[in-house]
Design a protein around this motif. Sequence first.
Motif, mmCIF file in Angstrom:
data_model
loop_
_atom_site.group_PDB
_atom_site.id
_atom_site.type_symbol
_atom_site.label_atom_id
_atom_site.label_comp_id
_atom_site.label_asym_id
_atom_site.label_seq_id
_atom_site.Cartn_x
_atom_site.Cartn_y
_atom_site.Cartn_z
ATOM 1 N N CYS A 90 1.274 8.868 8.046
ATOM 2 C CA CYS A 90 0.434 8.196 7.058
ATOM 3 C C CYS A 90 -0.504 7.240 7.784
ATOM 4 N N ALA A 91 -1.694 7.079 7.222
ATOM 5 C CA ALA A 91 -2.703 6.206 7.794
ATOM 6 C C ALA A 91 -3.134 5.185 6.754
ATOM 7 N N LEU A 92 -3.413 3.985 7.229
ATOM 8 C CA LEU A 92 -4.072 2.979 6.399
ATOM 9 C C LEU A 92 -5.545 2.990 6.753
ATOM 10 N N THR A 93 -6.385 3.226 5.773
ATOM 11 C CA THR A 93 -7.812 3.261 6.026
ATOM 12 C C THR A 93 -8.361 1.842 6.123
ATOM 13 N N THR A 94 -9.614 1.751 6.530
ATOM 14 C CA THR A 94 -10.246 0.431 6.620
ATOM 15 C C THR A 94 -10.411 -0.205 5.251
ATOM 16 N N SER A 95 -10.267 0.569 4.188
ATOM 17 C CA SER A 95 -10.287 0.024 2.827
ATOM 18 C C SER A 95 -8.871 -0.169 2.284
ATOM 19 N N CYS A 134 7.868 2.509 3.015
ATOM 20 C CA CYS A 134 7.706 1.189 2.426
ATOM 21 C C CYS A 134 6.414 0.574 2.943
ATOM 22 N N GLY A 135 5.935 -0.398 2.212
ATOM 23 C CA GLY A 135 4.722 -1.073 2.643
ATOM 24 C C GLY A 135 4.622 -2.466 2.070
ATOM 25 N N ILE A 136 3.750 -3.266 2.693
ATOM 26 C CA ILE A 136 3.392 -4.587 2.176
ATOM 27 C C ILE A 136 2.031 -4.445 1.516
ATOM 28 N N ALA A 174 0.292 -3.110 5.310
ATOM 29 C CA ALA A 174 1.103 -2.474 6.345
ATOM 30 C C ALA A 174 1.995 -1.434 5.702
ATOM 31 N N ILE A 175 2.347 -0.379 6.454
ATOM 32 C CA ILE A 175 3.240 0.666 5.972
ATOM 33 C C ILE A 175 4.227 1.030 7.077
ATOM 34 N N ALA A 176 5.374 1.605 6.666
ATOM 35 C CA ALA A 176 6.393 2.071 7.606
ATOM 36 C C ALA A 176 7.091 3.270 6.981
#
Length: 454
Positions: free
Chosen positions: A241-246, A284-286, A275-277
């Motif tokens: 999984c990726a967190l995008t800049t948005s 899970c994520g914040i 954040a994700i894990a």
Amino acid sequence: MRRFALPLMLVFVVACTAETSSPAVADHFEVVSGDAQRGRLNGELDAPIIVRLIDDQGHPMAGERIYSSTSDADATIEVTSDSTDRLGGYALRWTLGSTLGVQSLHLRTSGDATIAIGVEATALQVDTMASGLFFACGIDPAGSTWCWGDNYYGRLGVDDYTVEGPTLVGADSLHFIGLTVGDLHACGRTAIGEVFCWGANFSGQLGNGRQGTTGNQSSAPVRVVGLPPVRALDAGRWATCALTTSDEVWCWGAGAGTPSSDLPRQMFGGATFRAIALGRDHGCGITTGDSVECWGDDTYGQLGSGAGVSSSPTPLPIARPLSASQIVSGEAGSCALEAVGRLYCWGDIAGLHSRERDSLGTGYPALMDEAGPVRGVSLGWYCGAIWAAVGAPRFLCRSWQSDVETNGANYSQVEFGSESLCVRTAAGVIYCKSYSDTGSLPYYDYKASAVPAP
């Protein structure tokens, strides 16, 4: 009988002829090239070692048998001939062993001629690393990516399965600023937010729309297609999984509580996270609203929402409000760390103990049993590690406690994978080992960029 006296000059010529026709004896070696090198542990030196054998009259000595040995039992020597050539030359390729520091090469003849050549064996130094199933990857200070361990499915970035020691990924044409590693694949993030993956693709791990059989793999990094610019990555066993800049979550592969897909998909209706894990079947994520939320399977309480939930395809808030600064996930559990150093965990957390012992395992986030402020935590499938601002981490597993020998060096990063653990010292040196969930000694030690831990 007449007696004839040999002329004095003739006697002198005979004597000189007898002296110059005596066999030449090997006297010494001289180095032609290849000395004064430095090399990585378990790696081949950049240049061959070339020496010339000189006889006792100062001439090159051809056809003389050369015997070689090294100070490290793991080192190997490759030669094209076991004897000197017609000009007295002798060349070899030297692959260093696993002894950190000076390693020696010794050459000798059947006579008294010997030579010792020393090389300093150094460890690959990295600024960041990630550990998977019997392999790991790291980024060096120059931005080059290296992987080491088992090369199933080309996950070390090369096609040679028998390769040992760190291998350069992408022929140094790609420079990553972030890495994540699953069981059989790895992904890197560039400075402009592109993502490239390599290794297995049977679950769509490469994110290129070509999911297939075990033969569908790539040792060369493949760009993940259709993905917005990315600022962070995390991998489960077969998913990324990726967190995008948005701050949106996009995922591909299989598992980690997300739908299977060989192309990246936007998740959770565009919900945003800081954040994700990822674990095996949950994540899970914040959130950007500072709450902790989890999704996926809840068989072991890994969603942290309390009893009565079996699974959820969408993120659910955990049952305890936390001001989390870090989030990590393992096989079937997760932990959140507050900035003040309090650690809370939920689900099946191998080896870790809670102050609220009746809570851990019920799905309720429990305060962990640590004497002082926690500064870091890492979770593997069978083990965990907790560390404070100073001192070494505690390595905790289901039925044994262990440590990694780093000659007293301070730790700066700990990374667990499915069956392996790597730690990075403050100097950037990596030490790795593998472990089992049975409490036995490590059953498979792989050659890493530094001395494999006992």
